[in-house]
Design an enzyme around this catalytic site. Structure first.
Site, mmCIF file in Angstrom:
data_model
loop_
_atom_site.group_PDB
_atom_site.id
_atom_site.type_symbol
_atom_site.label_atom_id
_atom_site.label_comp_id
_atom_site.label_asym_id
_atom_site.label_seq_id
_atom_site.Cartn_x
_atom_site.Cartn_y
_atom_site.Cartn_z
ATOM 1 N N TRP A 185 0.870 -1.182 0.000
ATOM 2 C CA TRP A 185 0.000 0.000 0.000
ATOM 3 C C TRP A 185 0.905 1.230 0.000
ATOM 4 C CZ3 TRP A 185 -0.352 4.010 3.702
ATOM 5 C CH2 TRP A 185 -1.289 4.998 3.358
ATOM 6 N N GLU A 226 -2.899 -3.076 -2.424
ATOM 7 C CA GLU A 226 -4.027 -2.473 -1.695
ATOM 8 C C GLU A 226 -4.368 -1.085 -2.226
ATOM 9 O OE1 GLU A 226 -3.258 -2.084 2.490
ATOM 10 O OE2 GLU A 226 -5.266 -1.324 2.951
ATOM 11 N N LYS A 228 -7.183 2.277 -2.801
ATOM 12 C CA LYS A 228 -7.917 3.150 -1.886
ATOM 13 C C LYS A 228 -8.666 4.193 -2.689
ATOM 14 C CE LYS A 228 -6.829 5.779 2.275
ATOM 15 N NZ LYS A 228 -6.135 5.653 3.537
ATOM 16 N N ASP A 259 -9.311 -3.387 1.741
ATOM 17 C CA ASP A 259 -9.443 -2.815 3.082
ATOM 18 C C ASP A 259 -10.867 -2.280 3.161
ATOM 19 O OD1 ASP A 259 -9.526 -0.590 5.018
ATOM 20 O OD2 ASP A 259 -7.391 -0.964 5.288
ATOM 21 N N HIS A 262 -11.663 1.394 2.701
ATOM 22 C CA HIS A 262 -11.102 2.102 1.551
ATOM 23 C C HIS A 262 -12.066 2.354 0.402
ATOM 24 C CE1 HIS A 262 -6.554 1.406 2.419
ATOM 25 N NE2 HIS A 262 -7.209 1.934 3.434
ATOM 26 N N HIS A 286 -8.377 -6.522 4.720
ATOM 27 C CA HIS A 286 -8.026 -5.700 5.869
ATOM 28 C C HIS A 286 -9.349 -5.319 6.502
ATOM 29 C CE1 HIS A 286 -3.704 -4.040 5.076
ATOM 30 N NE2 HIS A 286 -3.748 -5.343 5.267
ATOM 31 N N ASP A 294 -12.268 6.612 6.161
ATOM 32 C CA ASP A 294 -11.360 5.519 6.507
ATOM 33 C C ASP A 294 -10.743 5.790 7.878
ATOM 34 O OD1 ASP A 294 -9.718 3.305 6.306
ATOM 35 O OD2 ASP A 294 -8.153 4.386 5.211
ATOM 36 N N ASP A 296 -10.493 3.937 10.547
ATOM 37 C CA ASP A 296 -9.821 2.832 11.222
ATOM 38 C C ASP A 296 -10.223 2.675 12.680
ATOM 39 O OD1 ASP A 296 -8.098 1.404 9.312
ATOM 40 O OD2 ASP A 296 -7.221 3.383 8.991
ATOM 41 N N ASP A 327 -7.027 -4.392 10.240
ATOM 42 C CA ASP A 327 -6.296 -3.135 10.050
ATOM 43 C C ASP A 327 -7.077 -1.972 10.656
ATOM 44 O OD1 ASP A 327 -4.688 -1.080 9.322
ATOM 45 O OD2 ASP A 327 -5.119 -1.156 7.177
HETATM 46 C C1 RNT Z 1 -3.797 2.697 4.785
HETATM 47 C C2 RNT Z 1 -3.906 1.231 4.547
HETATM 48 C C3 RNT Z 1 -2.742 0.420 5.014
HETATM 49 C C4 RNT Z 1 -2.218 0.875 6.344
HETATM 50 C C5 RNT Z 1 -1.137 0.003 6.883
HETATM 51 C C6 RNT Z 1 -0.387 0.674 7.970
HETATM 52 O O1 RNT Z 1 -4.922 3.370 4.420
HETATM 53 O O2 RNT Z 1 -5.077 0.746 5.104
HETATM 54 O O3 RNT Z 1 -3.071 -0.918 5.022
HETATM 55 O O4 RNT Z 1 -3.241 0.932 7.285
HETATM 56 O O5 RNT Z 1 -0.341 -0.420 5.861
HETATM 57 ZN ZN ZN Z 2 -5.331 -1.433 5.078
#
Ligand code: RNT
Ligand code: ZN
Length: 419
Positions: A185, A226, A228, A259, A262, A286, A294, A296, A327
């Site tokens: 990523w 990955e 986004k 993810d 994302h 993820h 996003d 998290d 993640d």
């Molecule tokens: C970032 C991605 C990625 C990170 C990690 C730290 O938007 O989700 O996966 O969270 O690589």
């Molecule tokens: Zn991620």
């Protein structure tokens, strides 16, 4: 809860599931075979061990809960503590910025021995490792770009990091005898409208081509990319968008990472599984909880999580085409507890979907009995997964209910707050 109650709940649950032709013990066996890759970066808010003070970070983490892990020993201790309260099969998901070299090194000079402590620890605990080159939080990032940078020195620096990362992943996979998934990523993109999107993307293609040039045994390592939709500071343009990586991955015969934070908030991620798996080598997940963006947030049990896992189960893709990872990073609550809550949410939901009488839904669909299909979907929400989950937690010695909270209070006081 006392043991007798848990056992009798479990026996009753088995009878209920048997009415729907579901073999609970078989589901538990399958559960134990599916690894969940636990992201080490939740332990320190994605700071890394290289001294990130004053360096711009491309990962937005909020909160300042005390006691974060400051080195490898502390982080491993925290992970062990989290694993104590999860009956899942675990894997470790590690970023390159958590290397522990004997002497300070450049990010793009790391080799396998710089992860020796992690590898030995994984061996000791029977864990596999997944790997990620950290293309962020570093002085060699330029204007938020790494592999797509227009500065050749910058781009070459990161290409070298990518090449080394794959070699390390291959070594790790071979040594541990479990495939190491190498995830890429990058945060590259622009805040405002670019004039030449193609130029960025052509540079990224060239960088990836060079990084992926060396073939490795797929038993040891597999590549996933990955994408986004946008990030803070890359609102107008993300070089590694979903379309870009899907097309690139299909062309190269490699996999992608989805993810769950994302995408646009109204996109149905579960729907994407069957659209993609026939064409990509693998799908790495993820699992995260985006709140409006996003963000998290710590993973919890909700419909989004359930529908993604349901889809994988209904297509029988666990341990075949789809890999599970977490993640999220929230620094407003205890970081170890956050791992525990997220892992337990993922685990319990995984168990729930493995116990779903999916065959009855499919039967109703084949008969075009749409009323029955919907009625069953509703009724299955009432199945006693909680009783099976408690039984599993108890028999694995992994804390039933919230009894782990008490132990975490002690751990926070005795270990984390003393750092
Ligand atoms: C970032 C991605 C990625 C990170 C990690 C730290 O938007 O989700 O996966 O969270 O690589
Ligand atoms: Zn991620």
């Amino acid at each position: 809860m006392n043991k007798e109650i848990i056992l009798s709940n479990y026996e009753n649950a088995k009878k209920i599931y048997a009415r729907y032709d579901v073999d609970v013990d078989k589901a538990i066996e399958k559960f134990k075979s599916i690894p969940i890759s636990v992201h080490n970066w939740q332990g320190d808010d994605v700071r890394g061990f290289e001294g990130s003070e004053g360096i711009h970070s491309e990962n937005v983490v909020t909160g300042n809960y005390p006691g974060r892990a400051e080195n490898g020993d502390q982080m491993r201790q925290d992970l062990e503590q989290a694993f104590k309260f999860s009956p899942c099969r675990h894997k470790l998901n590690l970023h390159t910025m958590y290397a522990e070299p004997k002497e300070k090194k450049e990010r793009n000079e790391y080799d396998t021995e710089d992860y020796r402590k992690w590898i030995d620890w994984a061996k000791q605990h029977g864990l596999g490792i997944d790997f990620n080159v950290s293309y962020f939080t570093h002085p060699m990032m330029k204007d938020g770009c790494s592999l797509a940078s227009d500065d050749e020195t910058v781009r070459q620096y990161w290409i070298q990091a990518g090449i080394n990362g794959r070699k390390i992943a291959n070594d790790i996979g071979r040594e541990l005898g479990q495939v190491c998934i190498n995830n890429t990523w990058i945060p590259d993109g622009t805040k405002d409208l670019p004039a030449d999107r193609g130029a960025y993307r052509r540079r990224l293609i060239d960088s990836l081509d060079r990084i992926l040039d060396t073939p490795y045994d797929k038993e040891n390592m597999r590549d996933v990319l990955e994408g986004k939709v946008f990030g803070i500071g890359t609102e107008s343009f993300v070089v590694g968008s979903h379309d870009f990586y899907i097309a690139y991955a299909v062309k190269k015969g490699i996999g992608i990472t989805m993810d769950t934070g994302h995408y646009h908030p109204t996109e149905d991620i579960a729907d994407k599984i069957t659209a993609l798996y026939p064409f990509v080598e693998s799908i790495n997940l993820h699992l995260t909880r985006g709140v409006r963006w996003d963000s998290d947030h710590c993973l919890i049990t909700n419909d989004d999580l359930r529908s993604v896992l349901q889809e994988i189960k209904r297509q029988d893709l666990f341990n075949k085409k789809v890999d599970l990872g977490l993640d999220f990073f929230d620094a407003t609550i205890n970081r170890v507890s956050s791992w525990i809550i997220g892992l337990r949410a993922a685990g319990r939901t995984l168990l729930e979907v493995l116990l779903e009488p999916s065959h009855l839904l499919k039967e109703a669909e084949i008969k075009n009995d749409l009323t029955r299909r919907l009625a069953l979907m509703e009724e299955f929400k009432n199945l006693p997964v909680g009783a099976v989950w408690d039984y599993l937690c108890m028999t694995e010695g992994k804390s039933v209910g919230t009894s782990w909270l008490k132990e975490m209070e002690v751990y926070e006081h005795e270990v984390q707050l003393k750092r």
